[in-house]
Motif scaffolding. Structure first.
Motif, PDB file in Angstrom:
ATOM      1  N   PRO A  79      34.336 -39.629  79.372  1.00 40.65           N
ATOM      2  CA  PRO A  79      35.025 -40.897  79.077  1.00 40.65           C
ATOM      3  C   PRO A  79      36.236 -41.082  79.987  1.00 40.65           C
ATOM      4  CG  PRO A  79      35.424 -39.271  77.353  1.00 40.65           C
ATOM      5  CD  PRO A  79      34.372 -38.693  78.231  1.00 40.65           C
ATOM      6  N   LEU A  81      39.722 -43.392  81.018  1.00 40.35           N
ATOM      7  CA  LEU A  81      40.756 -44.355  80.651  1.00 40.35           C
ATOM      8  C   LEU A  81      41.568 -44.673  81.893  1.00 40.35           C
ATOM      9  CD1 LEU A  81      42.453 -45.910  78.535  1.00 40.35           C
ATOM     10  CD2 LEU A  81      43.811 -43.839  78.241  1.00 40.35           C
ATOM     11  N   THR A  82      41.574 -45.924  82.291  1.00 39.49           N
ATOM     12  CA  THR A  82      42.354 -46.351  83.460  1.00 39.49           C
ATOM     13  C   THR A  82      43.744 -46.780  83.004  1.00 39.49           C
ATOM     14  OG1 THR A  82      40.352 -47.114  84.577  1.00 39.49           O
ATOM     15  CG2 THR A  82      42.455 -47.947  85.396  1.00 39.49           C
ATOM     16  N   LEU A  83      44.756 -46.153  83.563  1.00 42.71           N
ATOM     17  CA  LEU A  83      46.138 -46.463  83.190  1.00 42.71           C
ATOM     18  C   LEU A  83      46.692 -47.551  84.093  1.00 42.71           C
ATOM     19  CD1 LEU A  83      47.570 -42.865  82.607  1.00 42.71           C
ATOM     20  CD2 LEU A  83      46.673 -44.466  80.920  1.00 42.71           C
TER      21      LEU A  83
END
Length: 814
Positions: A79, A81-83
């Motif tokens: 998985p 998650l793009t910050l």
């Protein structure tokens, strides 16, 4: 952490998984990996392998990567998650704390809210007038901000910063020793600490951010970098031989025999601990530094071999090209170069290239190293087999037989016998081929020295596949899988599992076969092994087609077709077409099925393949009869009878006898079908036996012999239901009802509710494996095995291992 024998690259991944799982059994574990895009390839491989298999363990893993840079997350199903940047309100809050005088609004607009850029650039932008269209006069990157900050420091501090940036560990004691010959000292770093570039704590020098280190090192220039590397090489303790070797190499301005020799030894040590990516780069750098063309070529070959083991296939070709171009290459190097080229092509395709390279290399080696030549000829022959080239397979096998006469060990004899037998069967000489393959199988079964050799594992699995005799070579298949798992030979395992799955599918263990193929497909995808991938997809599609899983069968068969055509593996194209033909036949579309099988038949003729086991004639005979084309059915049966007779093996002869029985008069039914069923008894293929029983029962019903018909149809229905061959069970049920008997159909198998992984775990544990043994075999953690076991218990309605074993015995295996 200590030297040891080199392993497959994914064996370290399995060990990493075991290590994490062992710690997680005592307490929850958090794994934090910052800047994962800077991990070396070997470490990234090991982590990727382990992380994909953590399912039920109390392990949390967080990796960070810089957006836009390649990393171990690429191409995985982890998985993501793009910050994004901070919003305006958060930006203002951050700058109130770190740089109260900064223009928060403009800095937010200029940096997109990147926190590091905000803090670092706020200092540079202090005092800038507000308003107007002119952008803030700040450096174009955070890296430049660090460089500009360093430029304002004293010269001794700047030189000391370069030395610290050059060291990968920045131990104060080592830095102090390295600085002394340069006329600088550790105390010169004080201004850099005051400027916020570094932190000195616990005897170590740490940069405030990795970008600061890389910016200062890059800005220093080649001369200053080499000076720092040279100083560090002289300051490192004796135990740090690998780090010293790299510093010597990076300090060199041209060829340097001392640095080359040191780095070559470091590469060897990396190879021994299975750090193949690091070994490859070290061998390559050592080659560049060597003044000896022969040694340079040898190290470039070692770099290529290590790159292949590391999974960096794209580096292998250029390294081999450079090694081959060496003017004074050592004896035998060209053969090893071509052998590696051929081996890579045999795994990745195109297989035609593999054949050419391997056969040429074998000819060069035949006079001086016949044993090595025979192995290369065997690989060339196998490439010809997958290419579907019967003539090429015969030619390579004949040459291997000739060369083997000069060999002196059982290993050489095994390869020569096996491929000679394969070639004979492929060309239609079934009896001679079977004799040769039995000889090879028996040789391997008798030899403790040969049977567990990793290189022979999947070759050992080939013999039973060609013979299709009940029990022959079964121990070799089991031993091959056990040895591959025990040795951590993950890269070999998909090749072995292809043949294990085929063996299971040719018995009544369809559920096991589907689970085996699923495991092999997942591993083949992960390792980038296209040929075993296509093989497993096509054979899985055949089972799915027979089970009535039309969508899955079509998806897998079409993917197998795409992969096999891209790799030039015509044999796997043939397997894929067989799956599509079986699918159309199971759906009851006679015309579509005949179209596919006719295409397959034409391909066999074009490739000169006369192996009865690959012929679709028995399927065509039944389809032509269903279409009312008796003459065409008779012609297909007659042609197939000749092929089966030449091969002389019970599986092909039984299928041929069924074709003849389908065409015989009612008066001769019992004799004709009885002959076919007697031949089936010599094989383990329950599905083919049930097809013959179905055909026999159908003919008996049409002949008015309902009582006898019911006996055959009941047996066929029971087998089809046990296998999970729903379309075929429906046909048998329809025929049975037509005799006046209403069969009580089994409920659908609850095994169908199990995932492939749950079934694999259930089978191992029901077979007596402990949780840890099952985990080791499947490259899973014990917690994950227990997770799958709980799901299997719930779906099968059992509460114990004993109940599980009973459920697996009693349930249909499809």
């Amino acid at each position: 952490l200590r030297s040891g024998p080199a392993q497959e690259r994914f064996a370290v991944g399995a060990a990493t998984l075991s290590l994490l799982a062992a710690h997680a059994e005592r307490r929850p574990v958090a794994v934090l990996i910052d800047d994962a895009h800077w991990l070396d390839g070997s470490t990234a491989d090991a982590l990727r392998f382990a992380l994909r298999r953590l399912l039920a363990d109390p392990v949390a893993v967080v990796l960070t990567v810089r957006e836009g840079e390649p990393s171990l997350l690429d191409g995985t199903d982890l998985p993501l998650l793009t910050l994004g940047g901070l919003d305006a309100e958060a930006t203002a809050a951050l700058l109130r704390e770190r740089a109260p005088a900064a223009d928060a609004r403009r800095l937010h607009d200029e940096t997109g809210g990147n926190p590091l850029a905000l803090v670092e650039l706020a200092r540079q932008a202090g005092g800038t007038p507000v308003g107007g269209p002119v952008p803030l006069p700040v450096p174009t990157s955070v890296s430049e901000a660090y460089v500009r900050r360093a430029e304002s420091l004293p010269e001794a501090t700047r030189r000391m910063l370069v030395l610290a940036a050059t060291s990968d560990r920045a131990e104060g004691e080592v830095l102090a020793r390295a600085a002394a010959p340069l006329g600088i000292a550790l105390d010169d770093l004080a201004p850099a600490e005051e400027a916020g570039l570094i932190v000195i704590e616990g005897g170590r020098v740490a940069f405030r951010h990795p970008l600061a280190r890389s910016a200062i090192y890059s800005h220093a220039g080649p001369a200053a970098q080499r000076e720092a590397h040279r100083a560090l090489a002289g300051a490192l303790p004796d135990a740090d031989v690998d780090r010293r070797a790299w510093h010597l190499a990076l300090a060199a301005t041209g060829v340097d025999e001392t640095a080359s020799a040191a780095l070559e030894q470091a590469a060897g040590r990396a190879y021994e601990r299975s750090a193949y990516d690091a070994a490859s780069h070290a061998f390559e750098r050592a080659a560049r530094l060597s003044p000896d063309p022969g040694r340079r070529a040898e190290m470039l070959l070692s770099a290529a071999e290590s790159a292949w083991l590391a999974g960096a296939a794209e580096r292998v070709g250029p390294l081999l090209d450079e090694a081959a171009a060496a003017p004074d290459a050592i004896d035998g190097l060209a053969v090893r170069i071509d052998a590696l080229r051929g081996h890579v092509a045999a795994i990745r395709g195109p297989v035609s290239t593999a054949r050419e390279l391997l056969s040429e290399a074998a000819e060069h080696a035949a006079a001086t190293a016949p044993d090595q030549a025979v192995v290369m000829l065997a690989e060339a022959a196998l490439a010809a087999f997958f290419e579907g080239d019967a003539a090429g397979l015969q030619a390579h096998a004949a040459r291997a037989w000739d060369v083997a006469a000069a060999g002196h060990n059982g290993r050489t004899r095994f390869f020569a016998d096996l491929i000679a037998g394969m070639a004979a069967i492929f060309a239609g000489e079934g009896e001679r081929g079977a004799t040769l393959i039995r000889s090879a199988v028996e040789l391997l079964e008798r030899s403790d020295e040969l049977r567990d050799e990793p290189r022979l594992l999947w070759w050992a699995a080939l013999g039973p596949l060609w013979l299709r005799e009940a029990g022959t070579g079964q121990r070799l298949l089991e031993r091959a899988v056990t040895a591959a798992r025990a040795n951590g030979a993950v890269g070999v395992l998909p090749n072995v599992l292809v043949y294990v799955g085929i063996s299971e599918a040719a018995s009544d263990r369809w559920a096991q076969a589907r689970s085996t193929f699923d495991e092999a497909i997942r591993l083949a995808r992960e390792l980038g092994l296209r040929i075993p991938l296509a093989g497993c997809l096509s054979r899985l599609a055949i089972i799915e087609a027979r089970a009535g899983l039309a969508d899955a069968a079509r998806e897998h068969a079409e993917e197998a077709l795409d992969v096999s055509r891209a790799a030039g593996t015509h044999l796997l194209t043939i397997w894929s077409l067989s799956a599509l033909g079986e699918l159309e036949s199971a759906r009851g579309d006679v015309g579509a099925a005949l179209e596919v099988f006719n295409e397959l038949e034409a391909m066999l003729a074009e490739r000169g393949i006369a192996d009865a086991d690959l012929s679709p004639a028995p399927e065509q005979v039944e389809l032509w009869l269903r279409a009312g084309e008796r003459e065409r059915a008779a012609a297909a049966a007659g042609a197939f009878a000749q092929l089966a007779a030449v091969k002389g093996q019970p599986w092909a002869l039984a299928r041929s006898a069924r074709c003849a029985a389908l065409l015989t008069d009612d008066e001769a039914l019992d004799e004709a079908f009885g002959h076919a069923l007697a031949l089936h008894e010599r094989t383990s293929d329950a599905f083919e036996t049930a097809r013959t029983e179905l055909a026999y029962g159908s003919r008996l019903r049409r002949a008015g012999r309902r009582q006898q018909a019911r006996e055959q149809l009941r047996a066929a229905l029971a087998t089809f239901e046990r296998l999970g061959a729903e379309p075929w069970a429906d046909r048998a049920d329809h025929e049975l009802r037509a005799t006046g008997e209403t069969a009580r159909r089994r409920d659908p198998s609850t095994l169908d509710d199990l995932t492939a992984q749950e079934l694999r775990v259930a089978l191992l544990l029901a077979g007596g494996r402990t949780t840890r043994e099952a985990a080791a075999e499947l490259f899973l953690s014990p917690k994950t095995v227990e997770y799958h076991l709980r799901n299997a218990y719930r779906k099968l309605g059992v509460r114990s291992r004993e109940g599980l074993a009973e459920a697996l015995r009693d349930q249909p295996s499809g």
